[in-house]
Design an enzyme around this catalytic site. Structure first.
Site, PDB file in Angstrom:
ATOM      1  N   VAL A   7       0.846  -1.185   0.000  1.00 55.06           N
ATOM      2  CA  VAL A   7       0.000   0.000   0.000  1.00 55.06           C
ATOM      3  C   VAL A   7       0.889   1.244   0.000  1.00 55.06           C
ATOM      4  CG1 VAL A   7      -1.799   1.282   1.204  1.00 55.06           C
ATOM      5  CG2 VAL A   7      -1.811  -1.220   1.252  1.00 55.06           C
ATOM      6  N   THR A  12      -1.718   1.081  -4.859  1.00 53.66           N
ATOM      7  CA  THR A  12      -1.563  -0.174  -4.123  1.00 53.66           C
ATOM      8  C   THR A  12      -1.311  -1.294  -5.124  1.00 53.66           C
ATOM      9  OG1 THR A  12      -3.002   0.517  -2.306  1.00 53.66           O
ATOM     10  CG2 THR A  12      -2.711  -1.854  -2.621  1.00 53.66           C
ATOM     11  N   VAL A  13      -0.286  -2.094  -4.858  1.00 51.69           N
ATOM     12  CA  VAL A  13       0.039  -3.236  -5.713  1.00 51.69           C
ATOM     13  C   VAL A  13      -0.251  -4.505  -4.934  1.00 51.69           C
ATOM     14  CG1 VAL A  13       1.806  -4.374  -7.097  1.00 51.69           C
ATOM     15  CG2 VAL A  13       1.825  -1.889  -6.875  1.00 51.69           C
ATOM     16  N   GLY A 107      10.377   3.388   6.178  1.00 52.20           N
ATOM     17  CA  GLY A 107       9.134   2.847   5.645  1.00 52.20           C
ATOM     18  C   GLY A 107       9.248   1.356   5.379  1.00 52.20           C
ATOM     19  N   ASP A 109       8.033  -0.435   3.046  1.00 50.78           N
ATOM     20  CA  ASP A 109       8.284  -0.730   1.636  1.00 50.78           C
ATOM     21  C   ASP A 109       9.764  -0.620   1.308  1.00 50.78           C
ATOM     22  OD1 ASP A 109       7.973   2.018   2.228  1.00 50.78           O
ATOM     23  OD2 ASP A 109       7.598   2.503   0.136  1.00 50.78           O
ATOM     24  N   THR A 132       5.246   7.968  -4.830  1.00 48.74           N
ATOM     25  CA  THR A 132       4.843   9.321  -4.456  1.00 48.74           C
ATOM     26  C   THR A 132       6.081  10.168  -4.191  1.00 48.74           C
ATOM     27  OG1 THR A 132       2.832   8.421  -3.479  1.00 48.74           O
ATOM     28  CG2 THR A 132       3.422  10.664  -2.875  1.00 48.74           C
TER      29      THR A 132
END
Length: 254
Positions: A7, A12-13, A107, A109, A132
């Site tokens: 997310v 979102t993937v 983060g 990710d 982003t």
């Protein structure tokens, strides 16, 4: 089967794994106000495309930069899929040492990308994630996550430009026919593509000098394939890098 979910603030993937094999993946807009019911309705429609349902899911691995959506995915896993949920965060076994002043600030990710890049491409390596924000994450020769660079993302930067310049129009994110634009549109496209390619090359060269290694660069994220052909330092585009990292971390916490 494992549902891996990354997310991001904008997109979102989602990826569906059968063991080590990625059998399907999707990219959808991130909506921070989505409830667990709404996410469940979306996921069930995606699963139906493969003639699958929640009963086929054994687990959900989640990386989220949107805190409000973590609870929604908890509801998805518990109420609908009846599957185990792993939320990447402090305390998660990643298998990679994090040499950051406060690891909680990194983060999820970014950590997942580092795990995946080290596994797939070795160490040292550099990940450039076009999201982003444009994130640069570095894995040392010893296999540690040592930190990174954060820069404004492509879409955010262009939206700010359009908002401030009344005579400029929004453009398709596409490569221009030449560096020198002959129209406002091609001039903007040239600035976008070659401007961000130059940013990547400049930052990567400084990272390589600082770590003392000609580390390979892996690009990922929604706009990686637009910028990568025009950047001298990007060696590989891997759009599914984060999903693979989620699978690896899931396996290490099993």
């Amino acid at each position: 089967m494992l549902l891996a979910v990354d997310v991001g603030n904008t997109q979102t993937v989602l990826g569906l794994y059968d063991g080590d094999e990625l059998v399907e993946h999707w990219r959808v807009a991130t909506e921070a106000e989505r409830t667990g019911d709404e996410i469940a309705a979306l996921v069930v429609r995606l699963l139906e495309l493969r003639e699958l349902g929640f009963e086929d899911m054994d687990g959900v691995a989640l990386s989220s930069t949107v805190p409000s959506l973590v609870r929604s995915y908890e509801e998805l896993a518990d109420r609908y899929a009846h599957a185990a949920l792993l939320v990447i965060g402090p305390g998660t076994k990643t298998g990679i040492p994090i040499l950051f002043d406060d690891p909680r600030q990194v983060g999820p990710d970014r950590i997942v990308n580092a795990v995946s890049a080290r596994e797939r491409y070795g160490a040292p390596c550099i990940v450039v994630d076009f999201g982003t924000s444009t994130n640069f994450d570095i894995v040392s020769a010893g296999g540690e996550y040592v930190g990174g660079v954060l820069a404004p993302g492509i879409e955010v930067s262009m939206e700010a430009l359009f908002a401030r310049a009344a005579r400029l129009v929004k453009i398709d994110f596409a490569p221009p026919p030449s560096v020198i634009g002959k129209t406002t549109v091609t001039g903007l496209q040239s600035g976008l593509v070659y401007g961000f390619a130059g940013q990547v090359d400049g930052i990567v060269k400084r990272i390589r000098a600082e770590i003392g290694a000609d580390a390979p660069v892996v690009a990922t994220g929604g706009l990686a394939e637009l910028i990568a052909p025009h950047a001298e330092t990007i060696d590989k585009v891997d759009p599914l890098l984060t999903l693979e990292g989620l699978r690896l971390v899931w396996d290490r916490n099993g």
